[in-house]
Design an enzyme around this catalytic site. Sequence first.
Site, short mmCIF file in Angstrom:
data_model
loop_
_atom_site.label_atom_id
_atom_site.label_comp_id
_atom_site.label_asym_id
_atom_site.label_seq_id
_atom_site.Cartn_x
_atom_site.Cartn_y
_atom_site.Cartn_z
N ASP A 137 2.71 9.98 3.00
CA ASP A 137 4.01 10.25 3.62
C ASP A 137 4.95 10.75 2.51
OD1 ASP A 137 4.83 8.03 2.19
OD2 ASP A 137 5.58 6.90 3.92
N HIS A 138 6.24 10.82 2.80
CA HIS A 138 7.19 11.32 1.80
C HIS A 138 7.24 10.42 0.57
CE1 HIS A 138 9.07 8.61 4.64
NE2 HIS A 138 10.01 8.33 3.75
N CYS A 198 1.60 5.95 0.24
CA CYS A 198 2.97 5.88 0.74
C CYS A 198 3.81 5.25 -0.37
CB CYS A 198 3.05 5.12 2.06
SG CYS A 198 2.56 3.38 2.02
N GLY A 199 5.02 4.82 -0.08
CA GLY A 199 5.88 4.31 -1.14
C GLY A 199 5.28 3.09 -1.83
N THR A 200 4.93 2.09 -1.03
CA THR A 200 4.33 0.88 -1.58
C THR A 200 2.81 0.85 -1.46
OG1 THR A 200 4.49 -0.18 0.59
CG2 THR A 200 6.34 -0.53 -0.95
N GLY A 243 2.19 0.07 4.02
CA GLY A 243 2.15 0.61 5.38
C GLY A 243 0.86 1.38 5.64
N HIS A 291 -17.98 -4.38 -4.32
CA HIS A 291 -18.15 -5.49 -3.37
C HIS A 291 -17.73 -5.17 -1.94
CE1 HIS A 291 -18.32 -8.96 -6.55
NE2 HIS A 291 -19.20 -8.00 -6.78
N ASN A 292 -16.73 -4.33 -1.76
CA ASN A 292 -16.21 -4.08 -0.40
C ASN A 292 -16.63 -2.72 0.14
OD1 ASN A 292 -13.29 -5.26 -1.95
ND2 ASN A 292 -14.50 -6.54 -0.61
N ARG A 304 5.53 4.69 -5.27
CA ARG A 304 6.73 4.19 -5.94
C ARG A 304 6.41 2.94 -6.76
NH1 ARG A 304 10.10 4.73 -0.31
NH2 ARG A 304 10.44 6.99 -0.39
N ARG A 344 -25.76 -9.02 -0.65
CA ARG A 344 -24.93 -9.97 0.12
C ARG A 344 -23.61 -9.32 0.54
NH1 ARG A 344 -24.18 -10.85 -5.19
NH2 ARG A 344 -22.16 -11.53 -6.01
N HIS A 345 -23.17 -8.33 -0.22
CA HIS A 345 -21.90 -7.68 0.12
C HIS A 345 -22.04 -6.83 1.39
CE1 HIS A 345 -20.40 -9.24 -3.58
NE2 HIS A 345 -21.37 -8.64 -4.26
N ARG A 363 -21.56 -9.07 4.34
CA ARG A 363 -20.15 -9.43 4.55
C ARG A 363 -19.37 -8.28 5.16
NH1 ARG A 363 -20.29 -12.32 -1.34
NH2 ARG A 363 -21.32 -14.22 -0.62
C1 RB5 Z 1 9.06 5.06 3.34
O1 RB5 Z 1 10.38 4.90 2.96
C2 RB5 Z 1 8.27 3.81 3.08
O2 RB5 Z 1 8.64 2.81 3.98
C3 RB5 Z 1 6.79 4.09 3.17
O3 RB5 Z 1 6.46 5.08 2.25
C4 RB5 Z 1 5.86 2.93 2.85
O4 RB5 Z 1 6.16 2.35 1.62
C5 RB5 Z 1 5.64 1.93 3.91
O5 RB5 Z 1 4.90 0.97 3.75
#
Ligand code: RB5
Length: 148
Positions: free
Chosen positions: A7-8, A64-66, A69, A97-98, A108, A131-132, A135
């Site tokens: 995303d942005h 995404c930012g974090t 999401g 493993h996964n 970010r 084993r993985h 699972r």
């Molecule tokens: C966008 O502002 C932010 O919410 C998105 O990139 C993300 O971090 C969501 O989890």
Amino acid sequence: MLAIGSDHGGFELKKALMDVLTKQGVEFKDFGTYSPDSCDYPNIAGEVCRAILSGACDRGVLICGTGIGMSMAANRFSGIRAALCSDCYSAEMTRRHNDANVLVLGGRVIGPGLAEKILEIFLNTPFEGGRHARRIGMLDSIASCENT
Ligand code: RB5
């Protein structure tokens, strides 16, 4: 073929990683977003996950930012094992493993140098199986139970 999308909030990091992939000759398909304008991460996650589940792409990268999401969205898809990684150890272990088939990054949260290293590990570390594998099968059973 690697599917990539952001995303942005992940747009700049996606551009940086696509430059690296191009230089390394790694084939990828960009599922957007194509501008820094605000957009909705579940739509992009859906595009990338469907490309993997259809067999058009083998693995994916979502940003995404974090990264949170995108992780939440991607892991709604049965057969998708999305791993949010901010360190090299987690990137290695989620492949071993996964058998993670989607790498999720926070644009970010981490810088391009670390993201590049994490991506390299994700692309080059094999799944250990054994084993993985059992699972991972259990993960898919949870999804099908919940959907009936
Ligand atoms: C966008 O502002 C932010 O919410 C998105 O990139 C993300 O971090 C969501 O989890």
